[in-house]
Design a protein around this motif. Structure first.
Motif, PDB file in Angstrom:
ATOM      1  N   LEU A 132       0.097   0.622  -4.837  1.00  0.00           N
ATOM      2  CA  LEU A 132       0.349  -0.819  -4.926  1.00  0.00           C
ATOM      3  C   LEU A 132       1.596  -1.096  -5.768  1.00  0.00           C
ATOM      4  CD1 LEU A 132      -3.292  -2.157  -5.442  1.00  0.00           C
ATOM      5  CD2 LEU A 132      -1.911  -2.305  -3.360  1.00  0.00           C
ATOM      6  N   ALA A 133       1.794  -0.304  -6.825  1.00  0.00           N
ATOM      7  CA  ALA A 133       2.958  -0.502  -7.696  1.00  0.00           C
ATOM      8  C   ALA A 133       4.261  -0.234  -6.961  1.00  0.00           C
ATOM      9  CB  ALA A 133       2.849   0.407  -8.925  1.00  0.00           C
ATOM     10  N   ALA A 134       4.203   0.574  -5.907  1.00  0.00           N
ATOM     11  CA  ALA A 134       5.413   0.898  -5.145  1.00  0.00           C
ATOM     12  C   ALA A 134       5.682  -0.092  -4.026  1.00  0.00           C
ATOM     13  CB  ALA A 134       5.285   2.311  -4.558  1.00  0.00           C
ATOM     14  N   ALA A 135       4.764  -1.058  -3.827  1.00  0.00           N
ATOM     15  CA  ALA A 135       4.884  -1.989  -2.704  1.00  0.00           C
ATOM     16  C   ALA A 135       5.453  -3.327  -3.150  1.00  0.00           C
ATOM     17  CB  ALA A 135       3.518  -2.178  -2.044  1.00  0.00           C
ATOM     18  N   ARG A 193      -5.884  -1.605 -13.108  1.00  0.00           N
ATOM     19  CA  ARG A 193      -5.462  -0.206 -13.164  1.00  0.00           C
ATOM     20  C   ARG A 193      -3.998  -0.034 -12.792  1.00  0.00           C
ATOM     21  NH1 ARG A 193      -8.610   3.410  -9.632  1.00  0.00           N
ATOM     22  NH2 ARG A 193      -8.716   1.679  -8.153  1.00  0.00           N
ATOM     23  N   ALA A 194      -3.256  -1.138 -12.796  1.00  0.00           N
ATOM     24  CA  ALA A 194      -1.828  -1.045 -12.495  1.00  0.00           C
ATOM     25  C   ALA A 194      -1.157  -0.099 -13.494  1.00  0.00           C
ATOM     26  CB  ALA A 194      -1.181  -2.423 -12.561  1.00  0.00           C
ATOM     27  N   PRO A 195      -0.357   0.854 -13.028  1.00  0.00           N
ATOM     28  CA  PRO A 195       0.261   1.826 -13.944  1.00  0.00           C
ATOM     29  C   PRO A 195       1.189   1.152 -14.938  1.00  0.00           C
ATOM     30  CG  PRO A 195       1.177   2.012 -11.724  1.00  0.00           C
ATOM     31  CD  PRO A 195       0.015   1.088 -11.631  1.00  0.00           C
ATOM     32  N   ARG A 196       1.106   1.598 -16.165  1.00  0.00           N
ATOM     33  CA  ARG A 196       1.934   1.042 -17.229  1.00  0.00           C
ATOM     34  C   ARG A 196       3.174   1.895 -17.510  1.00  0.00           C
ATOM     35  NH1 ARG A 196      -1.061  -2.501 -16.126  1.00  0.00           N
ATOM     36  NH2 ARG A 196      -2.363  -3.772 -17.509  1.00  0.00           N
ATOM     37  N   GLU A 197       3.150   3.138 -17.078  1.00  0.00           N
ATOM     38  CA  GLU A 197       4.269   4.005 -17.410  1.00  0.00           C
ATOM     39  C   GLU A 197       5.539   3.542 -16.695  1.00  0.00           C
ATOM     40  OE1 GLU A 197       2.042   6.095 -13.998  1.00  0.00           O
ATOM     41  OE2 GLU A 197       1.600   4.860 -15.758  1.00  0.00           O
ATOM     42  N   PRO A 198       6.679   3.547 -17.395  1.00  0.00           N
ATOM     43  CA  PRO A 198       7.938   3.151 -16.751  1.00  0.00           C
ATOM     44  C   PRO A 198       8.306   4.139 -15.648  1.00  0.00           C
ATOM     45  CG  PRO A 198       8.345   4.113 -18.915  1.00  0.00           C
ATOM     46  CD  PRO A 198       6.866   3.943 -18.812  1.00  0.00           C
ATOM     47  N   GLY A 199       8.866   3.605 -14.598  1.00  0.00           N
ATOM     48  CA  GLY A 199       9.313   4.469 -13.514  1.00  0.00           C
ATOM     49  C   GLY A 199       8.262   4.818 -12.487  1.00  0.00           C
ATOM     50  N   ALA A 200       7.047   4.218 -12.585  1.00  0.00           N
ATOM     51  CA  ALA A 200       5.987   4.550 -11.628  1.00  0.00           C
ATOM     52  C   ALA A 200       6.389   4.170 -10.203  1.00  0.00           C
ATOM     53  CB  ALA A 200       4.691   3.848 -12.015  1.00  0.00           C
ATOM     54  N   GLU A 248      -6.988  -6.435  -6.942  1.00  0.00           N
ATOM     55  CA  GLU A 248      -6.199  -5.260  -7.323  1.00  0.00           C
ATOM     56  C   GLU A 248      -4.726  -5.458  -6.978  1.00  0.00           C
ATOM     57  OE1 GLU A 248      -9.497  -1.680  -6.989  1.00  0.00           O
ATOM     58  OE2 GLU A 248      -8.381  -2.263  -5.195  1.00  0.00           O
ATOM     59  N   ALA A 249      -4.454  -6.045  -5.818  1.00  0.00           N
ATOM     60  CA  ALA A 249      -3.071  -6.323  -5.440  1.00  0.00           C
ATOM     61  C   ALA A 249      -2.444  -7.358  -6.371  1.00  0.00           C
ATOM     62  CB  ALA A 249      -3.015  -6.808  -3.989  1.00  0.00           C
ATOM     63  N   MET A 250      -3.228  -8.337  -6.795  1.00  0.00           N
ATOM     64  CA  MET A 250      -2.721  -9.344  -7.725  1.00  0.00           C
ATOM     65  C   MET A 250      -2.382  -8.721  -9.075  1.00  0.00           C
ATOM     66  SD  MET A 250      -5.440 -12.228  -6.427  1.00  0.00           S
ATOM     67  CE  MET A 250      -5.342 -13.378  -7.787  1.00  0.00           C
ATOM     68  N   TYR A 251      -3.228  -7.788  -9.563  1.00  0.00           N
ATOM     69  CA  TYR A 251      -2.899  -7.064 -10.787  1.00  0.00           C
ATOM     70  C   TYR A 251      -1.562  -6.338 -10.650  1.00  0.00           C
ATOM     71  CZ  TYR A 251      -7.546  -7.534 -12.990  1.00  0.00           C
ATOM     72  OH  TYR A 251      -8.684  -8.015 -13.606  1.00  0.00           O
ATOM     73  N   ALA A 252      -1.284  -5.840  -9.448  1.00  0.00           N
ATOM     74  CA  ALA A 252      -0.036  -5.116  -9.207  1.00  0.00           C
ATOM     75  C   ALA A 252       1.164  -6.042  -9.070  1.00  0.00           C
ATOM     76  CB  ALA A 252      -0.164  -4.253  -7.953  1.00  0.00           C
ATOM     77  N   GLY A 253       0.921  -7.350  -9.128  1.00  0.00           N
ATOM     78  CA  GLY A 253       2.021  -8.304  -9.018  1.00  0.00           C
ATOM     79  C   GLY A 253       2.521  -8.505  -7.601  1.00  0.00           C
ATOM     80  N   LEU A 254       1.618  -8.319  -6.618  1.00  0.00           N
ATOM     81  CA  LEU A 254       2.010  -8.481  -5.212  1.00  0.00           C
ATOM     82  C   LEU A 254       1.510  -9.815  -4.662  1.00  0.00           C
ATOM     83  CD1 LEU A 254       1.122  -4.954  -3.735  1.00  0.00           C
ATOM     84  CD2 LEU A 254       3.263  -5.723  -4.784  1.00  0.00           C
ATOM     85  N   PRO A 255       2.329 -10.494  -3.871  1.00  0.00           N
ATOM     86  CA  PRO A 255       1.802 -11.646  -3.136  1.00  0.00           C
ATOM     87  C   PRO A 255       0.804 -11.143  -2.095  1.00  0.00           C
ATOM     88  CG  PRO A 255       4.009 -11.112  -2.364  1.00  0.00           C
ATOM     89  CD  PRO A 255       3.746 -10.217  -3.542  1.00  0.00           C
ATOM     90  N   VAL A 256      -0.266 -11.901  -1.881  1.00  0.00           N
ATOM     91  CA  VAL A 256      -1.346 -11.473  -0.998  1.00  0.00           C
ATOM     92  C   VAL A 256      -1.359 -12.345   0.246  1.00  0.00           C
ATOM     93  CG1 VAL A 256      -3.846 -11.226  -0.757  1.00  0.00           C
ATOM     94  CG2 VAL A 256      -2.729 -10.626  -2.922  1.00  0.00           C
ATOM     95  N   LEU A 257      -1.302 -11.690   1.402  1.00  0.00           N
ATOM     96  CA  LEU A 257      -1.380 -12.383   2.688  1.00  0.00           C
ATOM     97  C   LEU A 257      -2.643 -11.916   3.395  1.00  0.00           C
ATOM     98  CD1 LEU A 257      -0.356 -14.081   5.058  1.00  0.00           C
ATOM     99  CD2 LEU A 257       1.130 -12.169   5.712  1.00  0.00           C
ATOM    100  N   THR A 258      -3.515 -12.868   3.722  1.00  0.00           N
ATOM    101  CA  THR A 258      -4.735 -12.536   4.439  1.00  0.00           C
ATOM    102  C   THR A 258      -5.082 -13.693   5.361  1.00  0.00           C
ATOM    103  OG1 THR A 258      -7.012 -11.747   4.200  1.00  0.00           O
ATOM    104  CG2 THR A 258      -6.277 -13.459   2.644  1.00  0.00           C
ATOM    105  N   THR A 259      -6.197 -13.559   6.046  1.00  0.00           N
ATOM    106  CA  THR A 259      -6.595 -14.612   6.980  1.00  0.00           C
ATOM    107  C   THR A 259      -7.548 -15.588   6.300  1.00  0.00           C
ATOM    108  OG1 THR A 259      -8.065 -12.893   7.871  1.00  0.00           O
ATOM    109  CG2 THR A 259      -6.162 -13.479   9.167  1.00  0.00           C
ATOM    110  N   ASP A 260      -7.606 -16.779   6.850  1.00  0.00           N
ATOM    111  CA  ASP A 260      -8.273 -17.904   6.183  1.00  0.00           C
ATOM    112  C   ASP A 260      -9.761 -17.923   6.517  1.00  0.00           C
ATOM    113  OD1 ASP A 260      -8.634 -20.188   4.714  1.00  0.00           O
ATOM    114  OD2 ASP A 260      -7.941 -21.540   6.284  1.00  0.00           O
TER     115      ASP A 260
END
Length: 366
Positions: free
Chosen positions: A261-264, A163-170, A283-295
């Motif tokens: 997410l798109a703004a992060a 569901r990552a926004p496709r519109e430019p400028g989001a 969802e964060a991966m769809y937004a192109g964000l690196p994901v940091l979590t615990t193991d």
């Protein structure tokens, strides 16, 4: 003729289970899916908006046995008239609340979290086992053998919409709305407001970052129960104590998570307990964000060094990765791109829903 599946869910809260059901309702399917909920609420509304058939059975509380009678009668009538091939129950609480209405009908329990022998409703599974088990991850499935040694869970994963926004400028628009500078790196956490999701660990980790570092943090998730209101109050006080005021914002419950997410720039959810699956990681991966979590938990099946990092649940370990990524936008972009490609290949509904329905068909026959 396509098989019929009746999903039994609660409907009074909204989290990963509910997101899973809405994604299923929106996706093309071979089987006929219908949804029976005990409570009217956001889940019922979103399912209806997706075109799904929804039956609200009525509020039920195990601690108030008289409230179970009317919902069980409605469920019994629904089962008699619609005649599903499988009732897919989405928690052990629901099996107890549905009670005798389910007798004589083929049932599968979808494990959205580990089976816990300390939990009385889970212990009942050993006495009244379902016909089949489905599971959102191998981690969750591994817990079933203690109480249900004769059943092997079918691991389906979860379909997750892109569901990552496709519109430019989001990105620019959201940052303007939130008053965030274009060049300020933004860390985001999106989760239910529960202590095991690690919000306090995140705050303690942020306090260890160099004071001169430029960053902002968005904590997304609203309080849905009294204990969650108490947690929010503690977190706000912790922000003041740690000197993070003005840098950390609590945005509450939001329906525009993909825009946020798109703004992060970084997704960080340092769980204190194991995530059974981790829809929000995808969802964060769809937004192109690196994901940091615990193991721990389901994160081990989703997040690896190609798209993020898993660390011990300690402030110093979380802060070390955050500091490194804040200083290296190129590394953030490379991890985010790899994560998006991984999510597109594994979790889109067009890939995952057919696998889920194959497992459901196996459960119909087991």
């Amino acid at each position: 003729m396509a098989g019929r599946v009746l999903h039994l869910a609660a409907g009074n809260l909204y989290g990963g289970v509910e997101s899973f059901l809405v994604t299923l309702a929106r996706a093309p399917r071979r089987l006929e899916h219908r949804f029976a909920l005990f409570f009217e609420g956001r889940l019922a509304s979103e399912l209806r908006a997706s075109g799904a058939s929804v039956d609200v059975l009525g509020p039920a509380r195990l601690g108030r046995p008289w409230t179970l009678v009317a919902p069980q009668l409605r469920l019994r009538r629904l089962l008699s008239s619609w005649r599903p091939d499988l009732v897919l129950v989405h928690s052990s609480w629901l099996r107890a609340a549905a009670g005798p209405a389910l007798l004589g009908h083929r049932q599968a329990l979808f494990l959205h979290g580990p089976v816990d022998p300390r939990f009385p409703l889970d212990r009942l599974l050993a006495w009244l086992p379902p016909d089949a088990l489905l599971s959102n991850s191998a981690f969750t499935a591994s817990s079933a053998s203690t109480l249900l040694p004769g059943l092997t869970p079918l691991v389906t994963g979860c379909p997750v919409e892109d569901r990552a926004p496709r519109e430019p400028g989001a990105r620019h628009a959201v940052r303007q709305e939130l008053g965030l500078a274009e060049d300020t790196p933004v860390i985001v956490q999106v989760s239910r407001l529960e202590a095991w999701k690690g919000q306090e660990l995140l705050l303690d980790s942020l306090a260890r970052l160099p004071r001169a570092a430029d960053w902002a943090c968005l904590v997304v998730g609203g309080a849905q129960r009294p204990e969650e209101l108490a947690l929010l109050a503690r977190l706000r006080a912790r922000v003041e104590t740690l000197g993070l005021s003005g840098r950390v914002r609590f945005l509450g419950q939001r329906s525009d998570v993909p825009r946020l997410l798109a703004a992060a720039d970084i997704f960080c959810q340092p769980n204190l307990g194991p995530e059974p699956f981790g829809i929000v990681f995808v969802e964060a991966m769809y937004a192109g964000l690196p994901v940091l979590t615990t193991d721990m938990g389901g994160a081990r099946e989703i997040v690896d060094a190609s798209c993020g990092a898993r660390v011990p649940p300690r402030p110093d370990a979380v802060a070390e990765v955050l500091a490194r990524w804040l200083d290296d936008p190129q590394a953030r972009r490379a991890l985010g791109l790899a994560g998006r490609q991984l999510a597109e290949g594994l979790y889109v509904p067009s890939v995952r829903v057919p696998l889920l329905e194959e497992a459901i068909e196996l459960a119909m026959r087991q």
